[in-house]
Design an enzyme around this catalytic site. Structure first.
Site, mmCIF file in Angstrom:
data_model
loop_
_atom_site.group_PDB
_atom_site.id
_atom_site.type_symbol
_atom_site.label_atom_id
_atom_site.label_comp_id
_atom_site.label_asym_id
_atom_site.label_seq_id
_atom_site.Cartn_x
_atom_site.Cartn_y
_atom_site.Cartn_z
ATOM 1 N N GLY A 26 -2.357 6.527 13.742
ATOM 2 C CA GLY A 26 -2.888 5.645 12.692
ATOM 3 C C GLY A 26 -2.665 4.196 13.057
ATOM 4 N N LEU A 27 -3.701 3.569 13.608
ATOM 5 C CA LEU A 27 -3.517 2.193 14.079
ATOM 6 C C LEU A 27 -4.170 1.187 13.141
ATOM 7 C CD1 LEU A 27 -3.874 2.680 17.937
ATOM 8 C CD2 LEU A 27 -1.817 2.553 16.532
ATOM 9 N N SER A 145 7.873 1.188 2.396
ATOM 10 C CA SER A 145 7.514 0.088 1.503
ATOM 11 C C SER A 145 7.782 -1.253 2.165
ATOM 12 C CB SER A 145 8.294 0.186 0.191
ATOM 13 O OG SER A 145 7.919 -0.876 -0.648
ATOM 14 N N LYS A 199 9.421 7.190 -3.555
ATOM 15 C CA LYS A 199 8.495 6.071 -3.290
ATOM 16 C C LYS A 199 7.550 5.879 -4.485
ATOM 17 C CE LYS A 199 6.100 2.840 -1.382
ATOM 18 N NZ LYS A 199 4.754 2.966 -0.982
ATOM 19 N N HIS A 202 9.416 4.188 -7.166
ATOM 20 C CA HIS A 202 9.534 2.780 -6.738
ATOM 21 C C HIS A 202 8.277 2.008 -7.145
ATOM 22 C CE1 HIS A 202 8.132 -0.224 -3.842
ATOM 23 N NE2 HIS A 202 9.397 -0.595 -3.701
ATOM 24 N N ASN A 203 7.116 2.588 -6.864
ATOM 25 C CA ASN A 203 5.866 1.895 -7.191
ATOM 26 C C ASN A 203 5.679 1.758 -8.702
ATOM 27 O OD1 ASN A 203 5.546 2.119 -4.437
ATOM 28 N ND2 ASN A 203 3.360 2.459 -4.569
ATOM 29 N N GLU A 206 7.725 -0.995 -9.782
ATOM 30 C CA GLU A 206 7.054 -2.235 -9.342
ATOM 31 C C GLU A 206 6.011 -2.664 -10.392
ATOM 32 O OE1 GLU A 206 5.687 -2.013 -5.196
ATOM 33 O OE2 GLU A 206 3.779 -2.810 -5.914
ATOM 34 N N TYR A 207 5.263 -1.705 -10.916
ATOM 35 C CA TYR A 207 4.294 -2.020 -11.986
ATOM 36 C C TYR A 207 5.027 -2.667 -13.165
ATOM 37 C CZ TYR A 207 0.065 0.534 -10.406
ATOM 38 O OH TYR A 207 -1.066 0.951 -9.750
ATOM 39 N N ARG A 303 -2.652 -2.883 -17.537
ATOM 40 C CA ARG A 303 -3.670 -3.152 -16.512
ATOM 41 C C ARG A 303 -5.027 -2.610 -16.960
ATOM 42 N NH1 ARG A 303 -1.344 -2.749 -10.321
ATOM 43 N NH2 ARG A 303 0.736 -3.555 -10.737
ATOM 44 N N TYR A 496 8.091 27.039 -28.516
ATOM 45 C CA TYR A 496 8.194 26.643 -27.101
ATOM 46 C C TYR A 496 7.848 25.164 -27.006
ATOM 47 C CZ TYR A 496 3.113 27.186 -27.353
ATOM 48 O OH TYR A 496 1.807 27.082 -27.722
HETATM 49 P P1 NBP Z 1 -5.317 2.932 5.795
HETATM 50 O O1 NBP Z 1 -4.777 3.529 4.549
HETATM 51 O O2 NBP Z 1 -6.437 1.970 5.703
HETATM 52 O O3 NBP Z 1 -5.750 4.141 6.783
HETATM 53 C C1 NBP Z 1 -6.319 3.861 8.018
HETATM 54 C C2 NBP Z 1 -5.992 4.945 9.017
HETATM 55 O O4 NBP Z 1 -6.370 6.236 8.504
HETATM 56 C C3 NBP Z 1 -6.777 4.762 10.302
HETATM 57 O O5 NBP Z 1 -5.964 5.157 11.367
HETATM 58 C C4 NBP Z 1 -7.952 5.701 10.106
HETATM 59 O O6 NBP Z 1 -8.522 6.122 11.330
HETATM 60 C C5 NBP Z 1 -7.254 6.847 9.434
HETATM 61 N N1 NBP Z 1 -8.176 7.768 8.762
HETATM 62 C C6 NBP Z 1 -8.959 7.589 7.684
HETATM 63 BR BR1 NBP Z 1 -9.186 6.008 6.781
HETATM 64 N N2 NBP Z 1 -9.643 8.692 7.332
HETATM 65 C C7 NBP Z 1 -9.288 9.607 8.239
HETATM 66 C C8 NBP Z 1 -9.648 10.970 8.434
HETATM 67 N N3 NBP Z 1 -10.472 11.585 7.597
HETATM 68 N N4 NBP Z 1 -9.089 11.630 9.469
HETATM 69 C C9 NBP Z 1 -8.238 11.007 10.300
HETATM 70 N N5 NBP Z 1 -7.853 9.722 10.179
HETATM 71 C C10 NBP Z 1 -8.360 9.030 9.152
HETATM 72 O O7 NBP Z 1 -4.150 2.263 6.654
HETATM 73 P P2 NBP Z 1 -2.848 1.459 6.205
HETATM 74 O O8 NBP Z 1 -3.159 0.416 5.171
HETATM 75 O O9 NBP Z 1 -2.203 1.056 7.469
HETATM 76 O O10 NBP Z 1 -1.970 2.578 5.506
HETATM 77 C C11 NBP Z 1 -1.532 3.745 6.159
HETATM 78 C C12 NBP Z 1 -0.793 4.606 5.149
HETATM 79 O O11 NBP Z 1 0.347 3.881 4.696
HETATM 80 C C13 NBP Z 1 -1.606 4.945 3.908
HETATM 81 O O12 NBP Z 1 -1.246 6.210 3.439
HETATM 82 C C14 NBP Z 1 -1.184 3.892 2.920
HETATM 83 O O13 NBP Z 1 -1.359 4.300 1.587
HETATM 84 C C15 NBP Z 1 0.289 3.737 3.272
HETATM 85 N N6 NBP Z 1 0.887 2.434 2.942
HETATM 86 C C16 NBP Z 1 0.165 1.286 3.064
HETATM 87 C C17 NBP Z 1 0.765 0.077 2.758
HETATM 88 C C18 NBP Z 1 0.008 -1.228 2.901
HETATM 89 O O14 NBP Z 1 0.555 -2.261 2.492
HETATM 90 N N7 NBP Z 1 -1.163 -1.224 3.480
HETATM 91 C C19 NBP Z 1 2.106 0.045 2.352
HETATM 92 C C20 NBP Z 1 2.819 1.244 2.279
HETATM 93 C C21 NBP Z 1 2.201 2.435 2.574
HETATM 94 P P3 NBP Z 1 -9.842 5.388 11.875
HETATM 95 O O15 NBP Z 1 -9.376 4.125 12.490
HETATM 96 O O16 NBP Z 1 -10.363 6.356 12.847
HETATM 97 O O17 NBP Z 1 -10.755 5.162 10.708
#
Ligand code: NBP
Length: 498
Positions: A26-27, A145, A199, A202-203, A206-207, A303, A496
């Site tokens: 996941g990049l 987080s 987590k 936690h969220n 946060e709300y 909200r 119950y």
């Molecule tokens: P995203 O939530 O935007 O996910 C992007 C990644 O998911 C990409 O690698 C994408 O691959 C892959 N992906 C998707 Br979209 N659909 C897919 C599928 N059907 N099969 C395989 N891969 C798939 O990325 P993020 O914002 O970095 O968040 C990653 C995780 O961390 C999420 O669960 C998010 O809720 C959580 N999170 C995010 C934050 C934040 O601040 N952003 C904070 C804490 C936790 P691709 O490049 O091929 O489309």
């Protein structure tokens, strides 16, 4: 042509066999930053992404000059890992996680570890834990987080799942996480879905924190007529004391931020809040487990109400306001009372959050370390605050503390704030400034400290119209039905709780 790429991959895999300490799938923003963080701490990470062009792009840009290696297939990625293999996913929650698990299972062997660092629902993590246990694989669902910056320089990490995995991932996790007083803001949370549950709570908290700050801002803005710059100074001042926290700090910064035309940007932003669901899940969980997480629920509803902007615009023209909407009195004293109301409500919010954790732990048989959870939230995450250090102290002193409000420190703090808190909620009601979270916190406090509530009448009503039975105060445990009207029968409904 058909076999050529395969040969290339195979030879690359042999050359780099077992070089990586961990793989990260996941990049997007979280994955990339977490990889660079791991790299900074001496770990060799193998990067993979569904769209494999992103692997090359990452290696040639952000990860250039680092020890990070890449893979263009899951086979290649797995071949590069030291054993037991550790594969962490930071992908969109839901189907993407299941899809990767399905593809990884045949490539891994007994004792290998899959970690989901995304925002998965805890029930999904519970299910995945059970499924992977039958295959001899270890599964960890970890809350992460702190957003982009946290991922890069020190997130709060909340791992839970198969505990045998912890010894293998602990060195990596505790080296990359945030630290508070030199202690890592990451510890083992507990069994199956508990990491993602923590987590989620936690969220939810946060709300609540955000809504409380918004109500303080609303009171200062509308009842006191203060400017954003003046309010920024108040929040900055509050941040020097017991309210010292990331959210108060950023609020002070937001309020003084000027748009290109020199006007405060915050006042130009449409007052309709969005949400991605984690607050709602927490409120639903509170309802599911019979825990009064009223403040989190009110924050979610606030909200929802804000999002009805068009309806509110129409209603504002026809629904009557109170005769007076401006505060007249000692302004400085009122601001100090708002601070007290915010602090006392925050204590109630965290008390409710920990009540929910306790209830879930009892339901699922999790052995949660509440002081450790407070420490995980103490740094690196959005709700980080000095206050969480006090919560850790409370649970360290008494592991079996049933409610934070009963801890000496917090009991005294709420007592000190009580008069100001009541004055502020009362003033909000009188002047027509909505204070749903401040009021919910206060009414919870009053309910929780009441030895007698009017639920005797509810029980009588239920028995009157539905023969639902009631217990007598003098003999709990025995259920009675009364034929209140003389026309009903003597048959009662089954007893119950839903
Ligand atoms: P995203 O939530 O935007 O996910 C992007 C990644 O998911 C990409 O690698 C994408 O691959 C892959 N992906 C998707 Br979209 N659909 C897919 C599928 N059907 N099969 C395989 N891969 C798939 O990325 P993020 O914002 O970095 O968040 C990653 C995780 O961390 C999420 O669960 C998010 O809720 C959580 N999170 C995010 C934050 C934040 O601040 N952003 C904070 C804490 C936790 P691709 O490049 O091929 O489309």
């Amino acid at each position: 042509m058909g076999n050529a790429p395969c040969k290339t991959i195979k030879s690359v895999a042999r050359k780099n066999d077992h070089v990586a300490d961990i793989a990260l799938i996941g990049l997007a923003v979280m994955g990339q930053n977490l990889i660079l963080n791991m790299n900074d701490h001496g770990w060799t990470v193998c990067a993979y992404n569904r769209t494999t062009e992103k692997v090359d792009k990452f290696l040639n840009n952000e990860a250039k000059g680092t020890k990070v290696v890449g893979a263009h297939s899951l086979q290649e990625m797995v071949a590069k890992l030291k054993k037991p293999r550790k594969v962490m996913m930071l992908v969109k929650a839901g189907a993407a996680v299941d899809s990767f698990i399905q593809q990884l299972v045949p490539l891994l062997e007994k004792g290998d570890i899959i970690i989901d660092g995304g925002n998965s629902e805890y029930q999904d993590t519970q299910r995945r834990c059970q499924e992977l246990a039958t295959k001899g694989l270890l599964y960890v669902g970890s809350g992460v987080s702190g957003g982009e910056e946290g991922a890069r320089y020190g997130p709060s990490l909340m791992p839970g799942g198969h505990s045998e995995a912890w010894q293998h991932i602990q060195p990596i996790f505790q080296s990359i996480c945030a630290r508070s007083n030199d202690e890592p803001c990451c510890d083992w949370v507990g069994e199956d879905g508990s990491g993602h549950y923590v987590k989620m709570v936690h969220n939810g908290i946060e709300y609540g924190d955000m809504q409380l700050i918004c109500e303080a801002y609303h009171l200062m803005k509308t009842a006191l007529g203060m400017t954003p710059d003046e309010m920024s100074e108040v929040f900055a001042e509050w941040n020097k004391g017991e309210l010292d926290s990331f959210l108060i700090e950023i609020t002070a910064n937001i309020l003084k931020f000027k748009d290109e035309d020199g006007e405060p940007l915050v006042e130009k932003i449409r007052d309709a809040a969005g949400q991605k669901g984690t607050g709602k899940w927490t409120a639903i969980s509170g309802l599911d487990y019979g825990t009064p997480t009223t403040l989190i629920a009110e924050s979610v509803f606030a909200r929802c109400l804000s999002a009805l902007k068009d309806e509110r615009m129409k209603a504002s023209k026809v629904l009557e306001a109170p005769a007076h909407t401006k505060f007249t009195g000692d302004k400085e004293e009122f601001i100090e009372n708002i601070r007290k109301a915010l602090y006392a409500s925050k204590i109630v919010s965290y008390a409710q959050g920990f009540m929910l954790l306790r209830e879930a732990a009892a339901k699922f048989g999790w052995n949660l370390n509440y002081g450790g959870i407070a420490l995980m939230w103490r740094g690196g995450c959005i709700i980080r605050s000095v206050f969480l250090g006090k919560i850790k102290d409370a649970f360290d002193q008494n592991r079996d503390l049933t409610n934070l409000l009963l801890d000496d420190f917090f009991r005294a703090a709420v007592g000190r704030c009580q008069a100001g808190w009541r004055a502020v909620v009362g003033k909000g009601v009188e002047l027509g400034v909505p204070v749903p979270a401040l009021a919910a916190a206060l009414t919870f406090y009053d309910g929780y400290r009441s030895s007698v509530l009017p639920a005797n009448l509810i029980q009588a009503q239920r028995d009157y119209f539905g023969a639902h039975t009631y217990e007598l105060a003098a003999s709990p445990g025995t259920f009675h039905h009364t034929n209140w009207t003389g026309t009903g029968g003597n048959v009662s409904a089954t007893t119950y709780d839903a």
